[in-house]
Design a protein around this motif. Structure first.
Motif, PDB file in Angstrom:
ATOM      1  N   GLN A 143       0.853  -1.181   0.000  1.00  9.88           N
ATOM      2  CA  GLN A 143       0.000   0.000   0.000  1.00  9.88           C
ATOM      3  C   GLN A 143       0.888   1.229   0.000  1.00  9.88           C
ATOM      4  OE1 GLN A 143      -1.324  -1.311   4.427  1.00  9.88           O
ATOM      5  NE2 GLN A 143      -2.113   0.687   3.876  1.00  9.88           N
ATOM      6  N   PRO A 144       0.333   2.386  -0.435  1.00 12.25           N
ATOM      7  CA  PRO A 144       1.169   3.599  -0.477  1.00 12.25           C
ATOM      8  C   PRO A 144       1.653   3.972   0.920  1.00 12.25           C
ATOM      9  CG  PRO A 144      -1.140   4.100  -0.926  1.00 12.25           C
ATOM     10  CD  PRO A 144      -1.021   2.626  -0.922  1.00 12.25           C
ATOM     11  N   ILE A 145       2.824   4.557   0.971  1.00 18.74           N
ATOM     12  CA  ILE A 145       3.395   4.939   2.262  1.00 18.74           C
ATOM     13  C   ILE A 145       2.647   6.098   2.876  1.00 18.74           C
ATOM     14  CG2 ILE A 145       5.434   5.930   3.366  1.00 18.74           C
ATOM     15  CD1 ILE A 145       7.124   4.337   1.398  1.00 18.74           C
ATOM     16  N   SER A 146       2.232   7.050   2.038  1.00 18.95           N
ATOM     17  CA  SER A 146       1.536   8.220   2.577  1.00 18.95           C
ATOM     18  C   SER A 146       0.589   8.804   1.548  1.00 18.95           C
ATOM     19  CB  SER A 146       2.545   9.287   3.020  1.00 18.95           C
ATOM     20  OG  SER A 146       3.262   9.772   1.905  1.00 18.95           O
ATOM     21  N   MET A 147      -0.403   9.539   2.065  1.00 20.26           N
ATOM     22  CA  MET A 147      -1.357  10.257   1.226  1.00 20.26           C
ATOM     23  C   MET A 147      -1.762  11.538   1.942  1.00 20.26           C
ATOM     24  SD  MET A 147      -3.947   7.261  -0.060  1.00 20.26           S
ATOM     25  CE  MET A 147      -4.827   8.344  -1.167  1.00 20.26           C
ATOM     26  N   ASP A 148      -2.063  12.550   1.157  1.00 22.93           N
ATOM     27  CA  ASP A 148      -2.583  13.801   1.717  1.00 22.93           C
ATOM     28  C   ASP A 148      -3.964  14.058   1.137  1.00 22.93           C
ATOM     29  OD1 ASP A 148       0.653  15.414   1.424  1.00 22.93           O
ATOM     30  OD2 ASP A 148      -0.226  14.290   3.083  1.00 22.93           O
ATOM     31  N   SER A 149      -4.821  14.685   1.928  1.00 26.89           N
ATOM     32  CA  SER A 149      -6.154  15.023   1.445  1.00 26.89           C
ATOM     33  C   SER A 149      -6.638  16.267   2.161  1.00 26.89           C
ATOM     34  CB  SER A 149      -7.119  13.869   1.706  1.00 26.89           C
ATOM     35  OG  SER A 149      -8.434  14.216   1.324  1.00 26.89           O
ATOM     36  N   TYR A 150      -7.534  16.995   1.512  1.00 28.32           N
ATOM     37  CA  TYR A 150      -8.176  18.129   2.155  1.00 28.32           C
ATOM     38  C   TYR A 150      -9.439  17.655   2.863  1.00 28.32           C
ATOM     39  CZ  TYR A 150      -5.029  21.310  -0.254  1.00 28.32           C
ATOM     40  OH  TYR A 150      -3.911  21.978  -0.688  1.00 28.32           O
ATOM     41  N   GLU A 151      -9.796  18.391   3.866  1.00 28.60           N
ATOM     42  CA  GLU A 151     -11.041  18.082   4.578  1.00 28.60           C
ATOM     43  C   GLU A 151     -12.227  18.069   3.616  1.00 28.60           C
ATOM     44  OE1 GLU A 151     -11.045  21.073   7.898  1.00 28.60           O
ATOM     45  OE2 GLU A 151     -11.778  19.334   9.005  1.00 28.60           O
ATOM     46  N   GLY A 152     -13.149  17.171   3.847  1.00 30.33           N
ATOM     47  CA  GLY A 152     -14.356  17.103   3.046  1.00 30.33           C
ATOM     48  C   GLY A 152     -14.237  16.246   1.802  1.00 30.33           C
ATOM     49  N   LYS A 192       3.657  -1.671   6.831  1.00 31.42           N
ATOM     50  CA  LYS A 192       4.007  -0.346   7.329  1.00 31.42           C
ATOM     51  C   LYS A 192       2.839   0.615   7.265  1.00 31.42           C
ATOM     52  CE  LYS A 192       8.805  -1.009   6.029  1.00 31.42           C
ATOM     53  NZ  LYS A 192       9.969  -0.538   5.238  1.00 31.42           N
ATOM     54  N   GLY A 193       1.793   0.253   6.583  1.00 31.84           N
ATOM     55  CA  GLY A 193       0.601   1.082   6.557  1.00 31.84           C
ATOM     56  C   GLY A 193       0.725   2.298   5.659  1.00 31.84           C
ATOM     57  N   THR A 194      -0.379   3.025   5.544  1.00 32.80           N
ATOM     58  CA  THR A 194      -0.440   4.277   4.785  1.00 32.80           C
ATOM     59  C   THR A 194      -0.722   5.411   5.758  1.00 32.80           C
ATOM     60  OG1 THR A 194      -1.281   3.220   2.779  1.00 32.80           O
ATOM     61  CG2 THR A 194      -1.688   5.590   3.019  1.00 32.80           C
ATOM     62  N   ARG A 195       0.148   6.386   5.773  1.00 37.13           N
ATOM     63  CA  ARG A 195      -0.050   7.547   6.644  1.00 37.13           C
ATOM     64  C   ARG A 195      -0.893   8.569   5.905  1.00 37.13           C
ATOM     65  NH1 ARG A 195       2.296   8.979  11.217  1.00 37.13           N
ATOM     66  NH2 ARG A 195       3.796   7.294  10.979  1.00 37.13           N
ATOM     67  N   LEU A 196      -2.117   8.753   6.373  1.00 38.60           N
ATOM     68  CA  LEU A 196      -3.033   9.723   5.781  1.00 38.60           C
ATOM     69  C   LEU A 196      -2.972  11.017   6.572  1.00 38.60           C
ATOM     70  CD1 LEU A 196      -5.369  10.555   3.872  1.00 38.60           C
ATOM     71  CD2 LEU A 196      -6.939   9.622   5.592  1.00 38.60           C
ATOM     72  N   SER A 197      -2.704  12.106   5.862  1.00 41.15           N
ATOM     73  CA  SER A 197      -2.708  13.434   6.483  1.00 41.15           C
ATOM     74  C   SER A 197      -3.855  14.224   5.880  1.00 41.15           C
ATOM     75  CB  SER A 197      -1.387  14.156   6.232  1.00 41.15           C
ATOM     76  OG  SER A 197      -0.315  13.454   6.820  1.00 41.15           O
ATOM     77  N   VAL A 198      -4.769  14.681   6.736  1.00 42.09           N
ATOM     78  CA  VAL A 198      -5.890  15.496   6.282  1.00 42.09           C
ATOM     79  C   VAL A 198      -5.583  16.944   6.606  1.00 42.09           C
ATOM     80  CG1 VAL A 198      -8.355  15.937   6.446  1.00 42.09           C
ATOM     81  CG2 VAL A 198      -7.483  13.596   6.644  1.00 42.09           C
ATOM     82  N   ILE A 199      -5.709  17.763   5.580  1.00 43.12           N
ATOM     83  CA  ILE A 199      -5.330  19.173   5.692  1.00 43.12           C
ATOM     84  C   ILE A 199      -6.586  20.034   5.684  1.00 43.12           C
ATOM     85  CG2 ILE A 199      -3.902  20.990   4.670  1.00 43.12           C
ATOM     86  CD1 ILE A 199      -2.551  18.604   3.090  1.00 43.12           C
ATOM     87  N   ALA A 200      -6.615  21.044   6.523  1.00 40.88           N
ATOM     88  CA  ALA A 200      -7.778  21.946   6.581  1.00 40.88           C
ATOM     89  C   ALA A 200      -7.869  22.839   5.357  1.00 40.88           C
ATOM     90  CB  ALA A 200      -7.692  22.802   7.838  1.00 40.88           C
TER      91      ALA A 200
END
Lengths: 109, 114
Positions: free
Chosen positions: A6-15, A101-109
């Motif tokens: 699985q991907p190491i990390s992902m970023d997303s915006y709220e909503g 190792k999982g996927t680290r999801l970061s949600v950005i405001a």
């Protein structure tokens, strides 16, 4: 040895809707696909489990194609509190869970 | 609600000390597991147990031992702690012979060996 990729990390915006795809090319006939969520300084928490097609609960949806060689965790309209590490696992009847190792999801405001 | 408790949230020990990490679950689960978690490495299975007095090695058992004298309690023992055993230790339990159903995790013990 982790059975999934699985991907190491992902970023997303709220909503936004977030889809995390996991590959498990060597999945066995009796294996289930399970996703866990882990917040900092806490143990992992079960989110959803499926065998084929689609599973939905109050937290997420899990999409599994017919060949079962991959799966997609879908989180609808994420919020800042969904920032976490998400683990995809395959498990059968006679083996313990293997966490990658999982996927680290970061949600950005 | 299933509850898995671990004896300490934070622990500091010296090199060479014998260290006991205790885990207790209150749901009569047959299976119990010990993992360690390190940055960039995810969770790695140390030992697991399917029943009282039974134990199985996981992926990284070296330097550790376990004890399961009662169904609800699973102890992880570091016979002679070393600095490379500084880590977050997580205990989990589940109700089936393997992990087919969900594993319930404790809050973790952050162990520092100096």
């Amino acid at each position: 040895l982790a059975k999934t990729t699985q991907p190491i990390s992902m970023d997303s915006y709220e909503g936004q809707e977030v889809n995390i795809t996991c590959s498990h090319n060597n999945i066995a006939t009796n294996d289930y696909i399970t996703w866990y969520q882990q917040f900092p300084s806490q143990g992992p928490r079960f989110i959803i489990q499926g065998y084929k097609t689609k599973v939905t609960n109050e937290v997420a949806s899990l999409f599994i194609p017919a060949d079962r060689k991959s799966s997609t965790l879908s989180l609808p309209r994420v919020s800042l509190s969904d920032t976490a590490v998400y683990y995809c696992l395959v498990e059968g009847g006679n083996t313990p869970l293997v966490f990658g190792k999982g996927t680290r999801l970061s949600v950005i405001a | 609600d299933v509850k898995v408790t671990q004896s300490s949230r934070y622990l500091v020990k010296r090199t060479g000390e014998k260290v006991f990490l205790e885990c207790v679950q209150d749901m009569d689960h047959e299976n119990m597991f010990w993992y360690r978690q390190d940055p960039g490495l995810g969770l790695r299975l140390i030992y697991f147990s399917y029943d009282v007095k039974m134990k199985e090695k996981g992926d990284i058992p070296e330097g550790y031992s376990v004890s399961r004298e009662k169904k609800e309690r699973f102890s992880l023992i570091l016979e002679s702690a070393s600095t490379n055993q500084t880590s977050m230790y997580l205990c989990a339990s589940s109700s089936t012979p393997t992990g087919l159903y969900e594993q319930y995790f404790g809050p973790g013990t952050r162990l520092t060996v100096t």
